[in-house]
Design a protein around this motif. Structure first.
Motif, PDB file in Angstrom:
ATOM      1  N   ALA A 145      47.065  36.763  52.891  1.00 35.68           N
ATOM      2  CA  ALA A 145      46.039  37.768  52.632  1.00 35.68           C
ATOM      3  C   ALA A 145      45.644  38.486  53.922  1.00 35.68           C
ATOM      4  O   ALA A 145      45.489  39.714  53.947  1.00 35.68           O
ATOM      5  CB  ALA A 145      44.819  37.120  51.987  1.00 35.68           C
ATOM      6  N   ALA A 146      45.496  37.725  55.004  1.00 35.98           N
ATOM      7  CA  ALA A 146      45.122  38.333  56.293  1.00 35.98           C
ATOM      8  C   ALA A 146      46.195  39.286  56.787  1.00 35.98           C
ATOM      9  O   ALA A 146      45.903  40.218  57.557  1.00 35.98           O
ATOM     10  CB  ALA A 146      44.861  37.240  57.330  1.00 35.98           C
ATOM     11  N   ALA A 147      47.438  39.073  56.355  1.00 32.31           N
ATOM     12  CA  ALA A 147      48.540  39.952  56.743  1.00 32.31           C
ATOM     13  C   ALA A 147      48.717  41.107  55.756  1.00 32.31           C
ATOM     14  O   ALA A 147      49.642  41.918  55.903  1.00 32.31           O
ATOM     15  CB  ALA A 147      49.837  39.159  56.836  1.00 32.31           C
ATOM     16  N   GLY A 148      47.834  41.185  54.751  1.00 37.46           N
ATOM     17  CA  GLY A 148      47.908  42.277  53.784  1.00 37.46           C
ATOM     18  C   GLY A 148      48.865  42.044  52.640  1.00 37.46           C
ATOM     19  O   GLY A 148      49.084  42.952  51.835  1.00 37.46           O
ATOM     20  N   GLN A 149      49.446  40.844  52.549  1.00 36.02           N
ATOM     21  CA  GLN A 149      50.402  40.559  51.476  1.00 36.02           C
ATOM     22  C   GLN A 149      49.640  40.035  50.254  1.00 36.02           C
ATOM     23  O   GLN A 149      49.722  38.863  49.879  1.00 36.02           O
ATOM     24  CB  GLN A 149      51.445  39.555  51.961  1.00 36.02           C
ATOM     25  CG  GLN A 149      52.254  40.065  53.160  1.00 36.02           C
ATOM     26  CD  GLN A 149      53.289  39.075  53.620  1.00 36.02           C
ATOM     27  OE1 GLN A 149      54.005  38.496  52.809  1.00 36.02           O
ATOM     28  NE2 GLN A 149      53.392  38.870  54.927  1.00 36.02           N
ATOM     29  N   ALA A 150      48.901  40.946  49.639  1.00 38.96           N
ATOM     30  CA  ALA A 150      47.970  40.569  48.573  1.00 38.96           C
ATOM     31  C   ALA A 150      48.672  39.984  47.362  1.00 38.96           C
ATOM     32  O   ALA A 150      48.186  39.011  46.773  1.00 38.96           O
ATOM     33  CB  ALA A 150      47.137  41.786  48.164  1.00 38.96           C
ATOM     34  N   PHE A 151      49.795  40.559  46.951  1.00 41.41           N
ATOM     35  CA  PHE A 151      50.476  40.078  45.750  1.00 41.41           C
ATOM     36  C   PHE A 151      50.997  38.657  45.942  1.00 41.41           C
ATOM     37  O   PHE A 151      50.867  37.802  45.057  1.00 41.41           O
ATOM     38  CB  PHE A 151      51.631  41.005  45.381  1.00 41.41           C
ATOM     39  CG  PHE A 151      51.191  42.376  44.924  1.00 41.41           C
ATOM     40  CD1 PHE A 151      49.922  42.570  44.411  1.00 41.41           C
ATOM     41  CD2 PHE A 151      52.042  43.462  45.004  1.00 41.41           C
ATOM     42  CE1 PHE A 151      49.495  43.817  43.988  1.00 41.41           C
ATOM     43  CE2 PHE A 151      51.628  44.719  44.583  1.00 41.41           C
ATOM     44  CZ  PHE A 151      50.348  44.900  44.071  1.00 41.41           C
ATOM     45  N   ALA A 188      45.648  42.251  40.022  1.00 41.43           N
ATOM     46  CA  ALA A 188      45.539  42.601  38.609  1.00 41.43           C
ATOM     47  C   ALA A 188      45.143  44.060  38.419  1.00 41.43           C
ATOM     48  O   ALA A 188      45.561  44.706  37.454  1.00 41.43           O
ATOM     49  CB  ALA A 188      44.530  41.694  37.921  1.00 41.43           C
ATOM     50  N   SER A 189      44.332  44.578  39.346  1.00 37.26           N
ATOM     51  CA  SER A 189      43.885  45.964  39.201  1.00 37.26           C
ATOM     52  C   SER A 189      44.996  46.959  39.499  1.00 37.26           C
ATOM     53  O   SER A 189      44.940  48.108  39.057  1.00 37.26           O
ATOM     54  CB  SER A 189      42.698  46.232  40.132  1.00 37.26           C
ATOM     55  OG  SER A 189      43.094  46.257  41.490  1.00 37.26           O
ATOM     56  N   LEU A 190      46.022  46.521  40.220  1.00 40.41           N
ATOM     57  CA  LEU A 190      47.106  47.418  40.618  1.00 40.41           C
ATOM     58  C   LEU A 190      48.380  47.205  39.800  1.00 40.41           C
ATOM     59  O   LEU A 190      49.325  47.982  39.921  1.00 40.41           O
ATOM     60  CB  LEU A 190      47.431  47.228  42.102  1.00 40.41           C
ATOM     61  CG  LEU A 190      46.308  47.573  43.089  1.00 40.41           C
ATOM     62  CD1 LEU A 190      46.724  47.189  44.509  1.00 40.41           C
ATOM     63  CD2 LEU A 190      45.966  49.051  43.021  1.00 40.41           C
ATOM     64  N   THR A 191      48.425  46.143  39.008  1.00 39.30           N
ATOM     65  CA  THR A 191      49.636  45.820  38.255  1.00 39.30           C
ATOM     66  C   THR A 191      49.259  45.389  36.850  1.00 39.30           C
ATOM     67  O   THR A 191      48.112  45.487  36.432  1.00 39.30           O
ATOM     68  CB  THR A 191      50.416  44.683  38.929  1.00 39.30           C
ATOM     69  OG1 THR A 191      49.599  43.500  38.963  1.00 39.30           O
ATOM     70  CG2 THR A 191      50.816  45.039  40.354  1.00 39.30           C
ATOM     71  N   LEU A 192      50.249  44.869  36.118  1.00 37.53           N
ATOM     72  CA  LEU A 192      49.978  44.264  34.827  1.00 37.53           C
ATOM     73  C   LEU A 192      49.128  43.014  35.008  1.00 37.53           C
ATOM     74  O   LEU A 192      49.189  42.354  36.044  1.00 37.53           O
ATOM     75  CB  LEU A 192      51.293  43.894  34.133  1.00 37.53           C
ATOM     76  CG  LEU A 192      52.207  45.057  33.744  1.00 37.53           C
ATOM     77  CD1 LEU A 192      53.528  44.514  33.211  1.00 37.53           C
ATOM     78  CD2 LEU A 192      51.540  45.945  32.701  1.00 37.53           C
ATOM     79  N   ARG A 193      48.347  42.684  34.020  1.00 35.58           N
ATOM     80  CA  ARG A 193      47.501  41.506  34.099  1.00 35.58           C
ATOM     81  C   ARG A 193      48.364  40.244  34.165  1.00 35.58           C
ATOM     82  O   ARG A 193      49.443  40.199  33.583  1.00 35.58           O
ATOM     83  CB  ARG A 193      46.570  41.430  32.895  1.00 35.58           C
ATOM     84  CG  ARG A 193      45.640  42.630  32.754  1.00 35.58           C
ATOM     85  CD  ARG A 193      44.761  42.829  33.993  1.00 35.58           C
ATOM     86  NE  ARG A 193      43.799  43.908  33.825  1.00 35.58           N
ATOM     87  CZ  ARG A 193      43.960  45.138  34.286  1.00 35.58           C
ATOM     88  NH1 ARG A 193      45.080  45.453  34.924  1.00 35.58           N
ATOM     89  NH2 ARG A 193      43.032  46.056  34.127  1.00 35.58           N
ATOM     90  N   PRO A 194      47.890  39.197  34.868  1.00 36.44           N
ATOM     91  CA  PRO A 194      48.674  37.952  34.986  1.00 36.44           C
ATOM     92  C   PRO A 194      48.987  37.349  33.623  1.00 36.44           C
ATOM     93  O   PRO A 194      48.128  37.309  32.732  1.00 36.44           O
ATOM     94  CB  PRO A 194      47.748  37.031  35.801  1.00 36.44           C
ATOM     95  CG  PRO A 194      46.834  37.961  36.534  1.00 36.44           C
ATOM     96  CD  PRO A 194      46.631  39.136  35.622  1.00 36.44           C
ATOM     97  N   ALA A 195      50.224  36.884  33.467  1.00 35.22           N
ATOM     98  CA  ALA A 195      50.657  36.342  32.176  1.00 35.22           C
ATOM     99  C   ALA A 195      49.829  35.139  31.759  1.00 35.22           C
ATOM    100  O   ALA A 195      49.511  34.969  30.570  1.00 35.22           O
ATOM    101  CB  ALA A 195      52.136  35.967  32.247  1.00 35.22           C
ATOM    102  N   ASP A 196      49.475  34.270  32.713  1.00 34.87           N
ATOM    103  CA  ASP A 196      48.715  33.077  32.341  1.00 34.87           C
ATOM    104  C   ASP A 196      47.310  33.439  31.871  1.00 34.87           C
ATOM    105  O   ASP A 196      46.739  32.793  30.999  1.00 34.87           O
ATOM    106  CB  ASP A 196      48.665  32.077  33.500  1.00 34.87           C
ATOM    107  CG  ASP A 196      47.983  32.643  34.739  1.00 34.87           C
ATOM    108  OD1 ASP A 196      48.031  33.871  34.924  1.00 34.87           O
ATOM    109  OD2 ASP A 196      47.412  31.860  35.505  1.00 34.87           O
ATOM    110  N   LEU A 197      46.738  34.514  32.451  1.00 40.16           N
ATOM    111  CA  LEU A 197      45.418  34.960  32.010  1.00 40.16           C
ATOM    112  C   LEU A 197      45.489  35.526  30.599  1.00 40.16           C
ATOM    113  O   LEU A 197      44.631  35.228  29.756  1.00 40.16           O
ATOM    114  CB  LEU A 197      44.886  36.028  32.967  1.00 40.16           C
ATOM    115  CG  LEU A 197      43.563  36.699  32.563  1.00 40.16           C
ATOM    116  CD1 LEU A 197      42.454  35.675  32.448  1.00 40.16           C
ATOM    117  CD2 LEU A 197      43.192  37.788  33.569  1.00 40.16           C
ATOM    118  N   ILE A 198      46.520  36.328  30.324  1.00 40.64           N
ATOM    119  CA  ILE A 198      46.700  36.887  28.985  1.00 40.64           C
ATOM    120  C   ILE A 198      46.855  35.765  27.961  1.00 40.64           C
ATOM    121  O   ILE A 198      46.245  35.778  26.882  1.00 40.64           O
ATOM    122  CB  ILE A 198      47.925  37.813  28.956  1.00 40.64           C
ATOM    123  CG1 ILE A 198      47.699  39.036  29.855  1.00 40.64           C
ATOM    124  CG2 ILE A 198      48.227  38.271  27.536  1.00 40.64           C
ATOM    125  CD1 ILE A 198      48.935  39.896  30.046  1.00 40.64           C
TER     126      ILE A 198
END
Length: 224
Positions: A145-151, A188-198
């Motif tokens: 996260a600190a390196a910007g690799q959010a996904f 989640a705001s930038l992509t499809l919602r996580p499959a496990d959440l769905i």
């Protein structure tokens, strides 16, 4: 073999929050607490599904010098265990952000550094990893996260239950659980919602994850 000789009939002794308990072998710590007639008034949530993080405990096993962290609903009783419930540890400060401003991934690094500037101060002490009862690579998530690799960071935190034990363990007050929640929301705001959440939301809608309030141990008598 008689019933007393089977695993179901075996008893183990332990001490839970100062209460000596004789529990059924194979029972979870949370089941042992309820079966002992002790009231379940806090440190519970999902009643044994391992998804809420409320039943966080410190556990010291027989013959071990140091205590470790665990979830009481997922940890089986062992002879000579010493257990103590742990209070909830809130974030050290509020983290304010607006997901509507996350319009694209170009600003991910800037957003993370603005909301969680402490993340780049990680000491690599492994305290958060040792504290996590789910075995999540918390420190690696913080570094990504600190390196910007959010996904990539968000993917590591798919199974976080927000018990906040890593928050208590971090000497730099990074609040890793909340950082993990932020990158998951960002992802989640930038992509499809996580499959496990769905899947989980669908199960809830269909009644697939009911809480059985009449389950054994869910409503033990309150001792005077």
């Amino acid at each position: 073999m008689t019933e007393s000789g089977t695993e179901a009939g075996l008893k183990v002794s332990l001490v839970f929050d100062g209460h000596p308990i004789l529990a059924e072998a194979g029972a979870s710590l949370l089941q042992a607490w309820g079966a002992a007639g002790l009231p379940l008034t806090e440190n519970i949530g999902c009643m044994g599904q391992g998804v809420c993080g409320a039943c966080r405990v410190l556990v010291r096993r027989q013959g071990e010098r140091l205590a470790g962290t665990a979830l009481a609903c997922e940890t089986q009783v062992e002879e000579g265990m010493q257990i103590s419930f742990i209070d909830h540890f809130p974030a050290h400060r509020s983290h304010t952000y607006d997901l509507r401003t996350l319009t694209d991934s170009w600003t991910a690094l800037e957003q993370i550094d603005t909301v969680f500037p402490e993340a780049k101060n990680c000491r690599h002490c492994d305290g958060c990893d040792r504290a996590c009862p789910k075995g999540i690579e918390v420190q690696r998530m913080v570094n990504l996260a600190a390196a910007g690799q959010a996904f990539d960071a968000a993917a590591l935190f798919d199974h976080c239950v927000m018990c906040n034990l890593c928050v208590a363990a971090c000497p730099e007050h990074i609040d890793p659980a909340h950082l993990g929640q932020f990158v998951r929301r960002m992802s989640a705001s930038l992509t499809l919602r996580p499959a496990d959440l769905i899947t989980r939301l669908r199960e809830i809608d269909q009644g697939g994850q009911p809480v059985d309030f009449d389950a054994p141990g869910a409503n033990p008598p309150v001792r005077p």
